[in-house]
Design an enzyme around this catalytic site. Sequence first.
Site, PDB file in Angstrom:
ATOM      1  CB  CYS A 173      29.976  57.911  91.131  1.00 44.76           C
ATOM      2  SG  CYS A 173      30.463  59.329  92.121  1.00 44.76           S
ATOM      3  CG  HIS A 219      26.257  62.345  90.818  1.00 40.38           C
ATOM      4  ND1 HIS A 219      25.931  61.003  90.826  1.00 40.38           N
ATOM      5  CD2 HIS A 219      27.614  62.394  90.953  1.00 40.38           C
ATOM      6  CE1 HIS A 219      27.043  60.295  90.970  1.00 40.38           C
ATOM      7  NE2 HIS A 219      28.072  61.104  91.061  1.00 40.38           N
ATOM      8  CB  CYS A 234      33.426  58.101  85.497  1.00 43.06           C
ATOM      9  SG  CYS A 234      32.450  59.594  85.768  1.00 43.06           S
TER      10      CYS A 234
HETATM   11  C1  LIG Z   1      32.314  60.301  89.486  1.00 38.51           C
HETATM   12  C2  LIG Z   1      31.611  61.574  89.769  1.00 38.51           C
HETATM   13  O1  LIG Z   1      30.432  61.665  89.590  1.00 38.51           O
HETATM   14  S1  LIG Z   1      32.533  62.874  90.298  1.00 38.51           S
HETATM   15  C3  LIG Z   1      31.390  64.166  90.616  1.00 38.51           C
HETATM   16  C4  LIG Z   1      31.190  64.274  92.058  1.00 38.51           C
HETATM   17  N1  LIG Z   1      30.425  65.507  92.338  1.00 38.51           N
HETATM   18  C5  LIG Z   1      31.037  66.639  92.678  1.00 38.51           C
HETATM   19  O2  LIG Z   1      32.237  66.702  92.776  1.00 38.51           O
HETATM   20  C6  LIG Z   1      30.130  67.805  92.951  1.00 38.51           C
HETATM   21  C7  LIG Z   1      30.626  69.013  92.251  1.00 38.51           C
HETATM   22  N2  LIG Z   1      29.759  70.151  92.544  1.00 38.51           N
HETATM   23  C8  LIG Z   1      30.014  71.051  93.521  1.00 38.51           C
HETATM   24  O3  LIG Z   1      30.957  70.919  94.284  1.00 38.51           O
HETATM   25  C9  LIG Z   1      29.076  72.240  93.633  1.00 38.51           C
HETATM   26  O4  LIG Z   1      27.806  71.893  93.163  1.00 38.51           O
HETATM   27  C10 LIG Z   1      29.622  73.469  92.829  1.00 38.51           C
HETATM   28  C11 LIG Z   1      30.906  73.952  93.498  1.00 38.51           C
HETATM   29  C12 LIG Z   1      29.873  73.114  91.377  1.00 38.51           C
HETATM   30  C13 LIG Z   1      28.576  74.585  92.835  1.00 38.51           C
HETATM   31  O5  LIG Z   1      28.145  74.820  94.124  1.00 38.51           O
HETATM   32  P1  LIG Z   1      27.255  76.080  94.496  1.00 38.51           P
HETATM   33  O6  LIG Z   1      28.068  77.328  94.352  1.00 38.51           O
HETATM   34  O7  LIG Z   1      26.592  75.807  95.787  1.00 38.51           O
HETATM   35  O8  LIG Z   1      26.178  76.071  93.335  1.00 38.51           O
HETATM   36  P2  LIG Z   1      24.860  76.901  93.175  1.00 38.51           P
HETATM   37  O9  LIG Z   1      23.727  75.981  92.989  1.00 38.51           O
HETATM   38  O10 LIG Z   1      24.725  77.938  94.265  1.00 38.51           O
HETATM   39  O11 LIG Z   1      25.112  77.617  91.798  1.00 38.51           O
HETATM   40  C14 LIG Z   1      25.977  78.716  91.672  1.00 38.51           C
HETATM   41  C15 LIG Z   1      25.306  79.716  90.743  1.00 38.51           C
HETATM   42  O12 LIG Z   1      25.108  79.082  89.488  1.00 38.51           O
HETATM   43  C16 LIG Z   1      23.755  79.215  89.094  1.00 38.51           C
HETATM   44  N3  LIG Z   1      23.415  78.020  88.301  1.00 38.51           N
HETATM   45  C17 LIG Z   1      23.661  76.727  88.614  1.00 38.51           C
HETATM   46  N4  LIG Z   1      23.214  75.930  87.648  1.00 38.51           N
HETATM   47  C18 LIG Z   1      22.686  76.716  86.699  1.00 38.51           C
HETATM   48  C19 LIG Z   1      22.064  76.465  85.446  1.00 38.51           C
HETATM   49  N5  LIG Z   1      21.900  75.226  84.977  1.00 38.51           N
HETATM   50  N6  LIG Z   1      21.632  77.521  84.726  1.00 38.51           N
HETATM   51  C20 LIG Z   1      21.794  78.793  85.181  1.00 38.51           C
HETATM   52  N7  LIG Z   1      22.374  79.084  86.362  1.00 38.51           N
HETATM   53  C21 LIG Z   1      22.818  78.063  87.104  1.00 38.51           C
HETATM   54  C22 LIG Z   1      22.997  79.309  90.413  1.00 38.51           C
HETATM   55  O13 LIG Z   1      21.744  79.948  90.253  1.00 38.51           O
HETATM   56  C23 LIG Z   1      23.925  80.140  91.238  1.00 38.51           C
HETATM   57  O14 LIG Z   1      23.753  81.495  90.871  1.00 38.51           O
HETATM   58  P3  LIG Z   1      23.769  82.650  92.000  1.00 38.51           P
HETATM   59  O15 LIG Z   1      25.153  82.597  92.581  1.00 38.51           O
HETATM   60  O16 LIG Z   1      23.461  83.871  91.207  1.00 38.51           O
HETATM   61  O17 LIG Z   1      22.715  82.252  92.981  1.00 38.51           O
END
Ligand SMILES: CC(=O)SCCNC(=O)CCNC(=O)[C@H](O)C(C)(C)COP(=O)(O)OP(=O)(O)OC[C@H]1O[C@@H](n2cnc3c(N)ncnc32)[C@H](O)[C@@H]1OP(=O)(O)O
Length: 414
Positions: free
Chosen positions: A90, A370, A401
């Site tokens: 990242c 991201h 990070c």
């Molecule tokens: C060094 C680094 O950067 S490490 C980081 C690396 N990145 C990662 O590891 C990615 C991590 N993220 C993920 O794996 C995925 O995005 C997850 C598992 C967190 C979520 O995935 P999904 O389930 O597909 O998310 P999705 O967008 O469908 O959101 C789930 C629910 O939350 C809701 N939601 C998400 N964000 C918001 C928000 N800001 N406000 C209100 N509701 C929200 C969505 O509307 C959805 O609701 P629904 O189920 O009623 O439709």
Amino acid sequence: MSSRNAVVVGGNRTPFVKAGGKYAAASAQDLMTAALDGLVARFGLSGQRVDEVVGGAVLKHTRDFNLTRESVLGSALSPLSPACDLQQACCTGLEAVVYVSNKIRLGQAQVGIAGGVDSASDAPIVVTEPLRKALLALSRARSLPEKLAALAKIRPGDLTPVPPAVIEPRTGLSMGESQALTTKKWGISRAEQDALSLASHQSLAKAWDDGFFDDLVTPYLRVAKDAILRPDTTMEALGRLRPVFGKGEGASMTAGNSTALTDGAAVVLLAEEEEAKRRGWPVLAKVVDAQVAAADYVNGSDDLLLAPAAALPVLLERNNLSLGDFDFYEFHEAFASTVLATLKSLEQAGVGTVDRARLNVAGSSLATGHPFAATGARIVATLAKLLAEKGPGSRGLISICAAGGQGLVAILEA
Ligand SMILES: CC(=O)SCCNC(=O)CCNC(=O)[C@H](O)C(C)(C)COP(=O)(O)OP(=O)(O)OC[C@H]1O[C@@H](n2cnc3c(N)ncnc32)[C@H](O)[C@@H]1OP(=O)(O)O
């Protein structure tokens, strides 16, 4: 110290969208080419050679061994522009900025482009190890019996594809599961995480409304604006989401306070200061210095995503600065609790306190999304513009990070 300064002239990125969304049919190379072409158009670089283009992607196909070079060849830049990939998870986009800036400072380049791309929609699907070995043997086989012998080694179970995952090879934990351990260890509450996420969405929404991104983002595939942004989200809506990382009672990390899997690309135009002035380009900010650090997360003594907290004191000391000496702080929001735990660990270690009113003032990864390798370039372009608007002498601090327990921090100054 060299008398040559590396400066940020400007940036360009695609709007960021959720994986599987409007960029689902685009490749990482398409996205990177689009980001480059937007920059080329903005700074009149069509057909021109730049001294070096450096970029990368975390999720890469084997055909993309030099994705950045291929993206340059697909772009309006002169094909005589050399390009290479680097990979620092990242931190890739920021590492690319550091790499090009150092070359500029050494006089090895006058004008360069740094950036990154990731498309979770274009992630390579990996085959099982036995199937991979059998296919390699098949490609080497000369005779029909040799080919049949290679094929005979394949069992039905070997044909199951291995889905892409953001997993640390040495712990087997996803980024989210690793961060859930950190969240618990540092006692970061659900309310604090949701509040940080809300602030990120509100700040990004305001920056878009103010036209801040008009000269930093070029529409792509009919997407004009970051699509993960939820300008109307509230603490109540965030509070209703169920935990997705961590187990049991205290689990507090949700889709709302974690970054979404994202598609997008970002690039930054860098130049030697005098060269930028000679060309009549804006000089937004100087790339002052950077520092990397690694954490011993494998044996559990350090947290996977808190390595920037180890890099920061080194960077501050070398530049005779303290943590309070910055007008803006750009801390990559891998997860809301990553930022909160980093701030807490800096306080506990006596490094200092970050003024939250100056933190991620134009939104950050929770709201933009991201696309791993692109984030550093998004942040550098955003911060350089904030500093240019603030005026000469203003200073900004970047903290990112990365997987592998590494962290990169950098200072920019107007
Ligand atoms: C060094 C680094 O950067 S490490 C980081 C690396 N990145 C990662 O590891 C990615 C991590 N993220 C993920 O794996 C995925 O995005 C997850 C598992 C967190 C979520 O995935 P999904 O389930 O597909 O998310 P999705 O967008 O469908 O959101 C789930 C629910 O939350 C809701 N939601 C998400 N964000 C918001 C928000 N800001 N406000 C209100 N509701 C929200 C969505 O509307 C959805 O609701 P629904 O189920 O009623 O439709």
